[in-house]
Design a protein around this motif. Structure first.
Motif, PDB file in Angstrom:
ATOM      1  N   GLU A 129       3.574  -4.507  -0.412  1.00 26.74           N
ATOM      2  CA  GLU A 129       4.545  -3.407  -0.402  1.00 26.74           C
ATOM      3  C   GLU A 129       5.673  -3.621  -1.399  1.00 26.74           C
ATOM      4  OE1 GLU A 129       4.036  -1.873   4.198  1.00 26.74           O
ATOM      5  OE2 GLU A 129       5.335  -3.578   3.805  1.00 26.74           O
ATOM      6  N   GLU A 130       5.944  -4.869  -1.736  1.00 30.42           N
ATOM      7  CA  GLU A 130       6.986  -5.164  -2.719  1.00 30.42           C
ATOM      8  C   GLU A 130       6.446  -5.244  -4.140  1.00 30.42           C
ATOM      9  OE1 GLU A 130       8.866  -8.715  -1.266  1.00 30.42           O
ATOM     10  OE2 GLU A 130      10.084  -7.601   0.199  1.00 30.42           O
ATOM     11  N   SER A 131       5.133  -5.068  -4.289  1.00 31.83           N
ATOM     12  CA  SER A 131       4.520  -5.062  -5.622  1.00 31.83           C
ATOM     13  C   SER A 131       4.559  -3.647  -6.195  1.00 31.83           C
ATOM     14  CB  SER A 131       3.065  -5.540  -5.540  1.00 31.83           C
ATOM     15  OG  SER A 131       2.230  -4.511  -5.015  1.00 31.83           O
ATOM     16  N   ASP A 132       4.121  -3.520  -7.443  1.00 28.30           N
ATOM     17  CA  ASP A 132       4.031  -2.187  -8.055  1.00 28.30           C
ATOM     18  C   ASP A 132       2.581  -1.699  -8.098  1.00 28.30           C
ATOM     19  OD1 ASP A 132       3.028  -3.910  -9.941  1.00 28.30           O
ATOM     20  OD2 ASP A 132       4.324  -3.237 -11.580  1.00 28.30           O
ATOM     21  N   LEU A 133       1.714  -2.296  -7.280  1.00 26.58           N
ATOM     22  CA  LEU A 133       0.305  -1.906  -7.244  1.00 26.58           C
ATOM     23  C   LEU A 133       0.105  -0.594  -6.492  1.00 26.58           C
ATOM     24  CD1 LEU A 133      -1.386  -5.328  -6.421  1.00 26.58           C
ATOM     25  CD2 LEU A 133      -1.154  -4.250  -8.668  1.00 26.58           C
ATOM     26  N   ASP A 134      -1.001   0.054  -6.770  1.00 24.40           N
ATOM     27  CA  ASP A 134      -1.431   1.227  -6.004  1.00 24.40           C
ATOM     28  C   ASP A 134      -2.254   0.724  -4.815  1.00 24.40           C
ATOM     29  OD1 ASP A 134      -0.242   2.928  -7.847  1.00 24.40           O
ATOM     30  OD2 ASP A 134      -2.071   3.130  -9.038  1.00 24.40           O
ATOM     31  N   TYR A 135      -1.549   0.215  -3.823  1.00 25.23           N
ATOM     32  CA  TYR A 135      -2.215  -0.417  -2.682  1.00 25.23           C
ATOM     33  C   TYR A 135      -2.441   0.578  -1.547  1.00 25.23           C
ATOM     34  CZ  TYR A 135       2.325  -0.267  -0.376  1.00 25.23           C
ATOM     35  OH  TYR A 135       3.497   0.181   0.188  1.00 25.23           O
TER      36      TYR A 135
END
Length: 211
Positions: free
Chosen positions: A136-142
């Protein structure tokens, strides 16, 4: 053609999802796991890579060229695994990640079932909550998937809730979770940035029916 990489490819949910991928001529499959012999002979259905997600070089090599990474990982070091997966995707400029987690990581399970779930899972919830926070703290499309207690029922029957909503039900089939994963692979624009609870409708109770 969608290139999907499955991390933890021998997991029960993963293998059900893989069956769906293999049957779809528009999906190309790469499988990553510690012991490749456990999969048996898959012929030309998939590219199989033996390795551990804690091996950064092997993980990055597996991620290379993928359109979607589906992580079906487990272990007490799941937070560390999440960090390694996020780093590998960044390194290889891959953005779409589907991640299997568990119910209860936001204290979203209500009532007696929530109390029972917390007591039964204990630190498992804490570890998976920490891993979800990494995503959630990454910039990925998770997309994080939070299944209810899992069954082996031969059924696809589920409903969803979102982070911030009260979790519903007590159980869901592994086949249902695999179906949800497959739907996300087929349309990677769905549920981006969402943490999705999965349950079988009308299974509310103080604990799963078999306990």
């Amino acid at each position: 053609m969608t290139q999907v990489l499955v991390l933890g490819a021998n997991g029960q949910i993963a293998k059900l999802a893989e069956e769906r991928f293999f049957a779809d001529s528009d999906v190309s499959v790469r499988l990553f796991l510690r012991n490749a012999s456990r999969l048996g002979d898959l012929g030309n259905k998939a590219e199989v890579i033996e390795g551990d997600v804690t091996d950064e070089a092997a993980l990055a090599k597996a991620v290379h060229g993928s359109d979607v990474v589906y992580a079906n990982l487990s272990g007490s070091n799941i937070e560390a695994q999440a960090k390694l997966v996020v780093n590998a995707l960044h390194t290889e400029h891959v953005t779409r990640l589907i991640w299997i987690s568990t119910l209860g990581i936001y204290d979203e399970v209500p009532g007696k079932f929530g109390k029972w779930n917390n007591q039964t899972l204990g630190s498992y919830i804490t570890n998976y909550a920490a891993a979800a926070k990494v995503l959630e703290e990454s910039d990925l499309d998770y997309t994080i998937i939070r299944p209810a207690w899992l069954t082996n029922k031969d059924e696809i029957d589920y409903e969803t809730t979102q982070k911030g909503e009260t979790f519903k039900g007590t159980e869901v089939s592994r086949k249902s979770v695999a179906d949800f994963v497959y739907q996300l692979v087929k349309d990677p624009t769905k549920e981006i940035g969402h943490s999705v609870g999965l349950n079988k409708p009308n299974t509310d109770g103080d604990k799963p029916a078999w306990y």
